[in-house]
Design an enzyme around this catalytic site. Structure first.
Site, PDB file in Angstrom:
ATOM      1  N   HIS A 243      37.902  40.301  37.515  1.00 22.09           N
ATOM      2  CA  HIS A 243      38.876  39.679  38.351  1.00 22.09           C
ATOM      3  C   HIS A 243      40.017  40.447  38.926  1.00 22.09           C
ATOM      4  O   HIS A 243      40.032  40.941  40.046  1.00 22.09           O
ATOM      5  CB  HIS A 243      39.731  38.627  37.479  1.00 22.09           C
ATOM      6  CG  HIS A 243      38.665  37.666  36.771  1.00 22.09           C
ATOM      7  ND1 HIS A 243      38.326  36.535  37.570  1.00 22.09           N
ATOM      8  CD2 HIS A 243      38.369  37.227  35.692  1.00 22.09           C
ATOM      9  CE1 HIS A 243      37.846  35.854  36.699  1.00 22.09           C
ATOM     10  NE2 HIS A 243      37.861  36.251  35.503  1.00 22.09           N
TER      11      HIS A 243
HETATM   12  C1  BDR Z   1      42.779  36.112  35.196  1.00 22.42           C
HETATM   13  O1  BDR Z   1      43.340  35.722  34.023  1.00 22.42           O
HETATM   14  C2  BDR Z   1      43.303  36.797  33.118  1.00 22.42           C
HETATM   15  O2  BDR Z   1      42.968  36.370  31.733  1.00 22.42           O
HETATM   16  C3  BDR Z   1      42.830  37.920  33.533  1.00 22.42           C
HETATM   17  O3  BDR Z   1      43.485  38.881  33.142  1.00 22.42           O
HETATM   18  C4  BDR Z   1      42.959  37.534  35.018  1.00 22.42           C
HETATM   19  O4  BDR Z   1      44.269  38.309  35.672  1.00 22.42           O
HETATM   20  C5  BDR Z   1      41.504  35.573  35.774  1.00 22.42           C
HETATM   21  O5  BDR Z   1      41.754  34.097  35.557  1.00 22.42           O
END
Ligand code: BDR
Ligand code: CA
Length: 316
Positions: A243
């Site tokens: 992500h």
């Molecule tokens: C996002 O949620 C967090 O847990 C991760 O760091 C990322 O920014 C993904 O949905």
């Protein structure tokens, strides 16, 4: 080389940590500061983790700021896949580096005012809930003129949510902040789940990263191995979505991504759909499109970019 001034606002977080380590060695980026926020973990932990990652990545020169302790209105929620310490239970020494005394929101507003004065707007990379930025905009709305673009990870458009049926974690964690940011005049590019689910870090990728990343390879390998969700039904393979690192990849190489423009609204009233990112794909709202939504990613080239970046630690 002309460098790009950036501020990284984050809640480390395993994937935040991988994003930071990649940004630290990108010659194109001039990182003015790292802001931390309550998100994947309470603020004390995300702050500590950010300090530890600057030490791991040989970038103790970058100032680290503590930001908001709580979302604007809702009770905090925390990430589910980051281990007890937020860094996949990888053991790091207690940081020697101290955070700055200035609050992250004041650092943001001061930096934007300076950028306006210098006529050199900055890029803001947001890897967590939008609380710090929304608070900054509430205090000093004119700072929007000092930000050339906000590139943020968050939301789910044609994809389903990852924390609830409709909503992605960063948007759900502070939907009111997201509503403020998406209603502002800022130029925004989002990396939603629709994009990040196209870039799955498999055990094969992890093995290659371990091989190339020199002095950080042991810790990077542990962080990445913990990220494996083993959810083949959702992702089509072993591994986990990259992500937050995609925000850094987008800033460095936007040509590897395809975007579609739409007006975006954030649900902040309905419990069922709280935090949902709603895109007006077909102009039903009559509002001008205001967000570039990344919908396509050249995953092979993105991995090549990260191999190149992280192999720079081999020379350190
Ligand atoms: C996002 O949620 C967090 O847990 C991760 O760091 C990322 O920014 C993904 O949905
Ligand atoms: Ca994050």
């Amino acid at each position: 080389m002309k460098t790009l001034p950036v501020i990284i606002d984050c809640d480390p977080g395993i994937d935040d940590a991988i994003a930071l380590l990649s940004a630290f060695v990108a010659p194109k980026l001039k990182i003015l500061g790292i802001c931390t926020v309550c998100g994947n973990q309470p603020l004390t932990n995300t702050l500590r983790n950010a300090l530890q990652i600057t030490e791991l990545g040989y970038r103790v020169d970058i100032p680290v700021f503590a930001g908001c302790h709580q979302p604007m209105l809702r009770a905090p929620i925390h990430g589910q896949f980051h281990g007890e310490n937020g860094l996949g239970n990888t053991a790091f020494p207690a940081p020697k580096k101290q955070p700055e005394s200035q609050h992250a929101v004041n650092f943001l507003t001061d930096s934007c005012e300076q950028a306006i004065a210098d006529n050199q707007p900055l890029t803001l990379c947001v890897l967590g809930p939008l609380t710090n930025l929304a608070t900054a905009l509430r205090i000093k709305p004119h700072i929007a003129a000092g930000i050339s673009r906000v590139v943020l990870m968050g939301g789910a458009y044609r994809e389903a949510g990852n924390r609830t049926m409709t909503s992605e974690f960063n948007m759900l964690a502070d939907p009111h902040a997201a509503h403020i940011v998406f209603s502002s005049p800022l130029h925004i590019t989002v990396l939603p789940l629709d994009a990040t689910h196209q870039v799955i870090l498999t055990p094969e990728h992890v093995a290659k990263f371990v091989k190339v990343s020199g002095r950080i390879s042991a810790q990077l390998g542990e962080l990445m191995a913990f990220w494996d969700r083993n959810d083949v039904r959702r992702y089509g393979s072993r591994g986990g979505p990259l992500h937050d690192p995609l925000v850094i990849a987008y800033v460095l190489a936007p040509e590897l991504f395809g975007t579609e423009k739409a007006r975006v609204f954030i649900e902040h009233n309905s419990e069922l759909c709280m935090g949902q990112t709603v895109a007006d794909w077909y102009g039903k709202s009559g509002e001008t499109p205001n967000v570039d939504i990344v919908t396509r990613v050249d995953a092979n080239k993105v991995f090549a970019l990260f191999y190149e970046l992280l192999s720079r630690y081999a020379g350190k």
